[in-house]
Design a protein around this motif. Sequence first.
Motif, PDB file in Angstrom:
ATOM      1  N   ASP A 242       9.015  19.614  37.148  1.00  0.00           N
ATOM      2  CA  ASP A 242       9.411  20.792  38.338  1.00  0.00           C
ATOM      3  C   ASP A 242       7.913  21.216  38.698  1.00  0.00           C
ATOM      4  O   ASP A 242       7.928  21.674  39.784  1.00  0.00           O
ATOM      5  CB  ASP A 242      10.027  22.055  37.190  1.00  0.00           C
ATOM      6  CG  ASP A 242      10.476  22.968  38.249  1.00  0.00           C
ATOM      7  OD1 ASP A 242      10.281  23.177  39.225  1.00  0.00           O
ATOM      8  OD2 ASP A 242      10.965  24.016  37.822  1.00  0.00           O
ATOM      9  N   THR A 243       7.049  21.091  37.886  1.00  0.00           N
ATOM     10  CA  THR A 243       5.687  21.539  38.074  1.00  0.00           C
ATOM     11  C   THR A 243       5.127  20.667  39.252  1.00  0.00           C
ATOM     12  O   THR A 243       4.349  21.371  40.101  1.00  0.00           O
ATOM     13  CB  THR A 243       4.853  21.398  37.047  1.00  0.00           C
ATOM     14  OG1 THR A 243       5.236  22.195  35.925  1.00  0.00           O
ATOM     15  CG2 THR A 243       3.130  22.122  37.261  1.00  0.00           C
TER      16      THR A 243
ATOM     17  N   ARG B  34      10.363  19.872  32.890  1.00  0.00           N
ATOM     18  CA  ARG B  34       9.241  21.165  33.183  1.00  0.00           C
ATOM     19  C   ARG B  34       8.207  20.639  33.968  1.00  0.00           C
ATOM     20  O   ARG B  34       7.553  21.064  34.905  1.00  0.00           O
ATOM     21  CB  ARG B  34       8.847  22.046  31.828  1.00  0.00           C
ATOM     22  CG  ARG B  34       8.273  23.408  32.430  1.00  0.00           C
ATOM     23  CD  ARG B  34       8.088  24.291  31.299  1.00  0.00           C
ATOM     24  NE  ARG B  34       9.331  24.461  30.784  1.00  0.00           N
ATOM     25  CZ  ARG B  34      10.267  25.255  31.226  1.00  0.00           C
ATOM     26  NH1 ARG B  34      10.104  25.886  32.521  1.00  0.00           N
ATOM     27  NH2 ARG B  34      11.321  25.592  30.603  1.00  0.00           N
ATOM     28  N   ALA B  35       7.562  19.592  33.326  1.00  0.00           N
ATOM     29  CA  ALA B  35       6.557  18.942  34.272  1.00  0.00           C
ATOM     30  C   ALA B  35       6.865  18.239  35.417  1.00  0.00           C
ATOM     31  O   ALA B  35       6.169  18.348  36.342  1.00  0.00           O
ATOM     32  CB  ALA B  35       5.965  17.724  33.327  1.00  0.00           C
TER      33      ALA B  35
ATOM     34  N   LYS C 235      14.715  27.132  34.489  1.00  0.00           N
ATOM     35  CA  LYS C 235      13.705  27.336  35.702  1.00  0.00           C
ATOM     36  C   LYS C 235      12.883  28.540  35.285  1.00  0.00           C
ATOM     37  O   LYS C 235      13.698  29.600  35.507  1.00  0.00           O
ATOM     38  CB  LYS C 235      14.110  26.849  37.161  1.00  0.00           C
ATOM     39  CG  LYS C 235      12.907  27.023  37.954  1.00  0.00           C
ATOM     40  CD  LYS C 235      13.379  26.805  39.408  1.00  0.00           C
ATOM     41  CE  LYS C 235      12.225  26.759  40.434  1.00  0.00           C
ATOM     42  NZ  LYS C 235      11.387  25.562  39.940  1.00  0.00           N
TER      43      LYS C 235
END
Length: 420
Positions: free
Chosen positions: A297-298, A294-295, A419
């Motif tokens: 993706d950010t 997730r990080a 996502k």
Amino acid sequence: MSAVTTDTSAEKIASAKARQARITGGILIGLSLLVLFLLDVAASEVATFKLSRPRDAWVLPDLVVPGAFNTIAAALLAFLGVRQFLRGGGRWTSLSLGIGIALVIMAFLVWATAGKSFSLTGMLQATMVRAVPIALGGLAGVLSERVAVINIAIEGMLLAGAFTGALMGSLLGGWGGLVMAVLVGGMFGMILAALVVTFRMDQIIAGVVINLFVLGLTSYVTSQVFAEHRYLNNAEIFRSWKIPILGDIPVLGPTLFNQNIFVYGALILVAVATYYLFHTKGGLRARAVGEHPRAADTLGVDVYFTRYLHVTLAGMVAGFGGAWFTLGSVGRFDENMTGGRGFIGLAAMIFGRWHPVGALSAALIFGFADSLQQKLALLNTPIPSEFLAMAPYIATIIVVAGLIGKARPPAADGRPYVKE
């Protein structure tokens, strides 16, 4: 509150290290007793290890080891074991275990070769060859799990590469079979990625499905097609190619520089993968996806594409490794001829702590155990060859059980990513 938590965590880590040190000490003392009582060799006997062959450009004298070496090895093992109980912990634990295993292997070779001669160079050369499919299977696992995809399907990918190499190698020649084996391995890697990334299928189940599908398909074709049309299962084999000058170096030359394309390819792939994962932006992004998707993706990393790419590359590496069984060894395909090497490759990956070089090092240990049982059969040792053949699988169980210390996988390993 945070100080108390920190102290508790530190105590747990210290307790775990102390427990590992005690286990290692017990193992070393047990190995000392094994060498002392079961591998006892009379002091008057000697073991002769041949380091060169008559046709070598540079001939080294034979290495002659007296039987007293085993007594000295037992004493050193006992010393290392007692030291682990008294002052164990830290890096010394792994170092002591490594030294201990090396001493046991040397003592075993002295015991088996006492009063005889043995080609040490030949065994090291066979070790490198037999480590190839395990190292490539381990590398395929590293590429997959570094992006948090558990790849149980390595065994099926190896088998698919072996089958394709034999079939297409018979029709198109060695290079054509090799290219097709790599492509078919990549295809199964892409299928695995689609199942676990897009459709979020359980990763273990997806791998088992691919393994069973490949096993069933190749077994059917072998029994129904190859049995009748034998020309489809008669591929050209890649021969060894000696690198000038380097191939003439004693011991090291035949082991590393007088091999076929699969050995050279495995070494190059391990070097390239190591540089890529730890010294490039793409490798940093891949490891970020495996640790905290997730990080990543950010920060703009496409998690889905990264996983697709690396699992597909892992399949191509496994396809290349599978081709070794046919194009690099016997030139024909036999049912289930990979013999669990994909699962041993996963154990090598764990043993190597998800690092390409570590996986290669572990594969060499497994390859050594695999080649040892064949070489010792020539010495007429009292140990049945079937028990020696069990050595790689016993080592796999020990590694997976965590008896040599626990390794930490990527934090997100095995977890699907959704996502937002």
